[in-house]
Every structure is written in structure tokens, then in C-alpha cells.
Design an enzyme around this catalytic site. Structure first.
Site, PDB file in Angstrom:
ATOM      1  N   GLU A 115       0.950  -1.261   0.017  1.00 54.56           N
ATOM      2  CA  GLU A 115      -0.015  -0.017   0.097  1.00 54.56           C
ATOM      3  C   GLU A 115       0.842   1.300  -0.121  1.00 54.56           C
ATOM      4  O   GLU A 115       0.492   2.444   0.490  1.00 54.56           O
ATOM      5  CB  GLU A 115      -0.989  -0.125   1.162  1.00 54.56           C
ATOM      6  CG  GLU A 115      -2.053  -1.167   1.197  1.00 54.56           C
ATOM      7  CD  GLU A 115      -3.221  -0.795   2.178  1.00 54.56           C
ATOM      8  OE1 GLU A 115      -4.219  -0.368   1.695  1.00 54.56           O
ATOM      9  OE2 GLU A 115      -3.126  -0.992   3.207  1.00 54.56           O
ATOM     10  N   HIS A 134      -0.335   5.552   7.428  1.00 52.93           N
ATOM     11  CA  HIS A 134      -1.799   4.467   7.010  1.00 52.93           C
ATOM     12  C   HIS A 134      -1.836   3.768   8.145  1.00 52.93           C
ATOM     13  O   HIS A 134      -0.949   3.037   8.743  1.00 52.93           O
ATOM     14  CB  HIS A 134      -1.564   4.033   5.802  1.00 52.93           C
ATOM     15  CG  HIS A 134      -2.525   2.829   5.453  1.00 52.93           C
ATOM     16  ND1 HIS A 134      -3.897   3.041   5.530  1.00 52.93           N
ATOM     17  CD2 HIS A 134      -2.529   1.641   5.476  1.00 52.93           C
ATOM     18  CE1 HIS A 134      -4.934   1.976   5.457  1.00 52.93           C
ATOM     19  NE2 HIS A 134      -3.491   1.098   5.459  1.00 52.93           N
ATOM     20  N   HIS A 213     -11.374  -0.941   6.485  1.00 52.22           N
ATOM     21  CA  HIS A 213     -10.125  -1.108   6.526  1.00 52.22           C
ATOM     22  C   HIS A 213      -9.263  -0.277   7.243  1.00 52.22           C
ATOM     23  O   HIS A 213      -8.656  -0.664   8.341  1.00 52.22           O
ATOM     24  CB  HIS A 213      -9.681  -0.974   5.135  1.00 52.22           C
ATOM     25  CG  HIS A 213      -7.966  -0.856   4.695  1.00 52.22           C
ATOM     26  ND1 HIS A 213      -7.634  -0.832   3.274  1.00 52.22           N
ATOM     27  CD2 HIS A 213      -7.022  -0.904   5.427  1.00 52.22           C
ATOM     28  CE1 HIS A 213      -6.381  -1.250   3.421  1.00 52.22           C
ATOM     29  NE2 HIS A 213      -5.952  -1.079   4.706  1.00 52.22           N
TER      30      HIS A 213
END
Ligand SMILES: *[C@@H]1O[C@H](CO)[C@@H](O)[C@H](O)[C@H]1NC(C)=O
Ligand SMILES: *[C@@H]1O[C@H](CO)[C@@H](O)[C@H](O)[C@H]1NC(C)=O
Length: 303
Positions: A115, A134, A213
Site C-alpha cells: 500500500e 496509514h 479498512h
């Protein structure tokens, strides 16, 4: 103070090192950014914002087309040997390619985070952004998984939430973004998905929730990114409880003016004070190793 500027000292160092070893010295600013990156990785874990997963990156202070992040490793375990230099926006096909290991340029780069496109696409779209986090922080997921009750800034320390946090929803992406042969596992594993996520930063806030997520947080510095990520998490906990206490009634949110003023206070005084405490806390915990903080700048190519 000496009269030489940091730049001329840096250039002198480059020339000297190049003559001696054929490699350039890592500039002080890059060494500083990498030091903060390791601290940030450790603090994000210490504060329960990330667990074994999640990542943080920082834009290369001497080349805005690159950023530093670790290869795929639990943030708590990062050391200088995990820091990779990545390209953010120079290629026609932007693919967040790993260039080298910043502090061991001759070694082979291990597999990167799938990612890392979250990072490359946010840097590409927002020149003023210098750090990205993230995380899959549990407290924010109830707000990521439904749109009926938006996450709003509730705490004076959480203006980065903005007036409301937008939601990036994998399940409603058009085929032009999520091609049929792309895994539907919620991972932002290519530039198209990263670009679609970056486009969600539309209302001035610094967090985008990711349905099923986690979240992406952008900031002007890696220290500020950690501060924002922490208070986004705290804000989600407070808002959840406020809703329960208020019998479902919408809790008071910060106004646009209160958000603007609170950003100023957070960046100028609150965030530096918090960083000072958090770096001391991770220093005292033997799980975390920041082998850059007191080390002399190493040599490397690529800067
Ligand atoms: C900045 O980084 C890009 C990507 O690695 C590279 O192509 C470019 O030459 C670098 N610029 C400088 C001035 O080193
Ligand atoms: C990334 O892009 C560069 C330049 O277009 C290319 O050389 C490289 O092979 C690409 N890497 C991957 C993994 O696609």
C-alpha cells in the site's frame, strides 16, 4: 555560529565524501527526517494507533520526488536498516518504486508495503504534504464503515479531522479505478487506487477514513502526522461515547473557525510538547530501537 550555510556545508560534505569514497554524505536534513521516521514508527505503535500493520512515510527534504519509508515490516521493529528511498512522482507510470536502502545503499531492497501507493499518490497531489500515516486503528472503524454518522472534530486537539472525515469506499469504486482483475481486498495496491484515495481529501481535513479498512492521515511534517493520527483516534473514541451519552443526538462539533484556530495552536505548541514526551517514552522501552538519533550521518548514494 559559523558563517557557512547548511547548503554549502552539505555541498562541501558531498564533494569531500565523493572524493574519499565515491558516495555522497546523507545531508543532515535527510538524517533528521529518517530519525523522525523511526521515532514516528515506534510512537504510532506505542500509542496503539498501529499494531503489527500500518506504515508512515516522510518526503525526502532534499528531493520532493522521493520519500522515505520502511520496507514491509511491523513499525515497532523498524531501525535504520529498514529505511527505503522511494520514488513518488517522477515516472510517467507512477509506481512508488524502491530506489535503495537509504543507510545501506548497496544491499538488496526487501519487499515493500503493497500500500505504498497511498503515500506516493498523496505526495503527488499535495506538494505541501511532507508525511503520511496509514493505520487500521480500531476506534475509527465504526465511523469508516457507515456514512450516517460522520466523524467530526470534537476535541480541540483534533482539528485535523476537519468539518467531517470523508470515506473512501472500496465497494463503490468504478471499474475505471478498480479493474476487474484487481484484488478486492481493500488494499490500495496501485497508483489508480492511491489517486482515488488522495482525491477524497476534499474538504480541508487531514484524514480520510477507509471503509472496512482504516484511515490515511496527511501532514506537513512527520511529527505533526503522528499528533494528528493520535488525536483522530482519541476523537473517534470521544465522539462514540458522546453519541451514546446524548441518546444518539449529534454531539457538538468544532466550527470552521474553531478548527482553523485549533490547527494553529496544535502545530505551534501542543504537537512539539507531545513529541518530546512520546520520544522519551519510546526511548525507555527496549522494544524500540532508534539507532539514528545519536548517530553521525552515514554515507549513501541517491541523495
Ligand atoms: C530527485 O529524485 C528523482 C527520483 O529518484 C531523480 O530522478 C532526480 O534526479 C532527483 N533529483 C536530484 C536533484 O537529485
Ligand atoms: C516502475 O516504473 C519504472 C519507470 O517507468 C520502471 O522502470 C519499473 O520497472 C517499474 N516497476 C514496477 C515494479 O512496475
Amino acid at each position: 555560529m559559523h558563517s557557512t550555510s547548511p547548503l554549502s556545508r552539505f555541498l562541501a560534505g558531498v564533494v569531500f565524501s565523493a572524493l574519499v569514497s565515491g558516495q555522497a554524505a546523507i545531508p543532515d536534513t535527510v538524517h533528521g527526517a529518517a530519525t523522525d521516521l523511526l521515532d514516528a514508527s515506534h510512537i504510532l505503535h506505542f500509542l496503539d494507533i498501529v499494531d503489527a500493520l500500518g506504515h508512515v512515510s516522510v518526503r525526502n527534504p532534499v528531493n520532493s520526488s522521493q520519500f522515505l519509508m520502511s520496507f514491509a515490516i511491523a513499525p515497532a521493529l523498524t531501525t535504520s536498516t529498514s529505511v527505503v528511498t522511494q520514488v513518488s512522482s517522477v515516472y510517467a507510470v507512477q509506481n512508488a518504486t524502491a530506489i535503495n536502502l537509504a543507510f545501506s545503499p548497496d544491499a538488496t531492497v526487501p519487499t515493500g508495503f503493497s500500500e505504498r501507493f497511498i503515500h506516493s499518490e498523496i505526495y503527488k497531489k499535495f506538494p505541501e504534504v511532507n508525511a503520511v500515516v496509514h493505520a487500521h486503528t480500531e476506534a475509527i472503524l465504526p465511523f469508516a464503515n457507515q456514512a450516517r454518522v460522520p466523524l467530526v472534530a470534537q476535541m480541540s486537539t483534533a482539528p485535523s479531522v476537519g468539518t467531517h472525515a470523508p470515506i473512501f469506499d472500496f465497494s463503490s469504486l468504478p471499474a475505471s479505478v478498480l479493474a476487474g482483475d484487481t484484488l478486492s481486498d481493500f488494499l490500495v495496491r496501485n497508483a489508480l487506487l492511491g489517486d482515488a484515495l488522495a482525491n477524497e481529501f476534499i474538504n480541508g481535513g487531514d484524514v480520510v477514513l477507509m471503509a472496512n479498512h482504516g484511515m490515511a492521515v496527511r501532514a506537513t511534517s512527520v511529527r505533526q502526522a503522528v499528533f494528528s493520527a493520535f488525536y483522530v483516534m482519541q476523537n473517534a473514541k470521544v465522539q462514540f461515547q458522546s453519541i451514546l451519552l446524548g441518546g444518539g443526538k449529534a454531539p457538538a462539533a468544532l466550527s470552521a473557525q474553531q478548527i482553523t484556530d485549533s490547527v494553529t495552536t496544535a502545530t505551534t505548541s501542543l504537537s512539539p510538547r507531545a513529541w518530546n514526551l512520546w520520544t522519551k517514552q519510546v526511548d525507555l522501552n527496549p522494544l524500540y530501537t532508534n539507532d539514528l538519533r545519536n548517530a553521525a550521518p552515514a554515507s549513501a548514494t541517491g541523495f
